[in-house]
Design an enzyme around this catalytic site. Structure first.
Site, PDB file in Angstrom:
ATOM      1  N   HIS A  60      54.692  10.224  -2.560  1.00 38.07           N
ATOM      2  CA  HIS A  60      55.758   9.811  -1.647  1.00 38.07           C
ATOM      3  C   HIS A  60      55.524  10.324  -0.227  1.00 38.07           C
ATOM      4  O   HIS A  60      54.802  11.294  -0.004  1.00 38.07           O
ATOM      5  CB  HIS A  60      57.102  10.335  -2.164  1.00 38.07           C
ATOM      6  CG  HIS A  60      57.488   9.804  -3.507  1.00 38.07           C
ATOM      7  ND1 HIS A  60      58.503   8.883  -3.694  1.00 38.07           N
ATOM      8  CD2 HIS A  60      56.984  10.050  -4.755  1.00 38.07           C
ATOM      9  CE1 HIS A  60      58.615   8.602  -4.981  1.00 38.07           C
ATOM     10  NE2 HIS A  60      57.697   9.299  -5.648  1.00 38.07           N
ATOM     11  N   SER A  98      44.271  13.194 -10.647  1.00 38.07           N
ATOM     12  CA  SER A  98      44.058  12.664  -9.310  1.00 38.07           C
ATOM     13  C   SER A  98      44.450  13.710  -8.275  1.00 38.07           C
ATOM     14  O   SER A  98      45.001  14.752  -8.608  1.00 38.07           O
ATOM     15  CB  SER A  98      44.886  11.391  -9.103  1.00 38.07           C
ATOM     16  OG  SER A  98      45.111  10.715 -10.312  1.00 38.07           O
ATOM     17  N   ASP A 143      54.274  15.616  -7.630  1.00 36.93           N
ATOM     18  CA  ASP A 143      54.242  16.695  -8.621  1.00 36.93           C
ATOM     19  C   ASP A 143      52.795  17.154  -8.806  1.00 36.93           C
ATOM     20  O   ASP A 143      51.874  16.331  -8.804  1.00 36.93           O
ATOM     21  CB  ASP A 143      54.752  16.195  -9.972  1.00 36.93           C
ATOM     22  CG  ASP A 143      56.249  15.935  -9.990  1.00 36.93           C
ATOM     23  OD1 ASP A 143      56.856  15.834  -8.910  1.00 36.93           O
ATOM     24  OD2 ASP A 143      56.810  15.817 -11.099  1.00 36.93           O
TER      25      ASP A 143
END
Length: 295
Positions: A169, A256, A113
């Protein structure tokens, strides 16, 4: 003010920034910049804040954070009352149905996201960040022979702000090598900071691995730490079979960045993301969302 492109309503939104006043003061005032260089950018500062976020006392921040930023807890595996500390909440897992992954092997998906930028025809000496700041791919990777393999390739920069889901992921089936760690500082990766500190990604702590994907070639999968990110946690098992959508790891508290590098003629990025990137705007995406396709 950070404006980004919302591809769902095909319009621009304004990002609600966690700690915006602090960021503006730190990166815009002489005193703030001095503190940044002497203390805030150092590992010690992030470790102190990370220590607090791992303590039970930090639980009191959770509900206020949820309410201030409108976080949808119906997507979370656990509810706010079940978290042991703020970092436990921050690194929360989502229900599997919250981030469905399409099995189509031709579809390229977002690894997490956040807000994404895309650059094709990669120039190894000058990759453009948010706000038009350039940095060298050679310096970022610190491996000239590896960098040359990605000349004229494609770069994806996914910025995760503190309000985002902070697990990342794999975007395809494949096998991922061991992680290589590069030491660095802990500058913020927010656009407010990127406009003030040149080549932040090359200066910050970062890690990368080579992901041998089945459908998109060998991908450099990089994670960049930032202010208050005490740890980049890798949860995958190196050199074993990985499935599309499997978790690779997560960031502890802070904003991040995940950066992916693809070799030439392996992928095609969706036009809306490319066009907004050329205009200097990030596009909001979620993990598993299609963002391109195999060439």
């Amino acid at each position: 003010m950070i404006k980004y492109y919302n591809r769902r309503n095909k319009d621009y939104d304004i990002e609600k920034v966690a700690g915006e006043k602090y960021l503006n003061w730190t990166y815009s005032s002489p005193i703030g910049m001095n503190l940044l260089e002497v203390f805030i950018k150092k590992k010690f500062f992030s470790k102190i804040y990370g220590f607090y976020c791992n303590k039970r006392l930090s639980r009191k921040k959770i509900n206020k954070f949820i309410n201030d930023f409108g976080i949808d807890m119906s997507l979370s595996e656990n509810q706010s009352s079940n978290f042991k500390c703020f970092n436990d909440f921050f690194t929360r897992k989502l229900k599997k149905e919250a981030r469905p992954v399409k099995a189509d092997k031709n579809l390229l998906i977002s690894p997490g996201d956040g807000k994404i930028l895309a650059y094709k025809n990669l120039n190894l000496n000058s990759v453009t960040e948010v706000k038009g700041i350039n940095y060298s791919f050679y310096e970022l990777i610190n491996n000239d022979s590896l960098a040359k393999e990605y000349d004229n390739g494609t770069c994806l920069v996914l910025r995760l702000c503190p309000t985002d889901y902070h697990r990342f992921h794999f975007i395809d089936n494949g096998i991922c090598e061991n992680t290589i760690k590069l030491k660095g500082f802990y500058y913020s990766v927010n656009p407010i900071a990127l406009s003030k500190i040149p080549s932040v990604f090359c200066k910050n702590k970062r890690e990368y691995s080579i992901f041998h994907s089945e459908n998109f070639g060998d991908i450099i999968f990089m994670e960049v730490g930032a202010t208050c990110v005490g740890s980049i946690i890798q949860t995958y098992k190196p050199n074993t079979k990985i499935l599309k959508g499997d978790e690779k790891g997560y960031f502890k508290f802070g904003g991040s960045t995940v950066i992916l590098f693809f070799k030439k003629n392996t992928i095609k990025i969706d036009n809306d993301i490319l066009s907004q990137s050329k205009l200097g705007y990030e596009t909001s995406v979620i993990m598993g969302e299609p963002i391109g396709s195999r060439k």
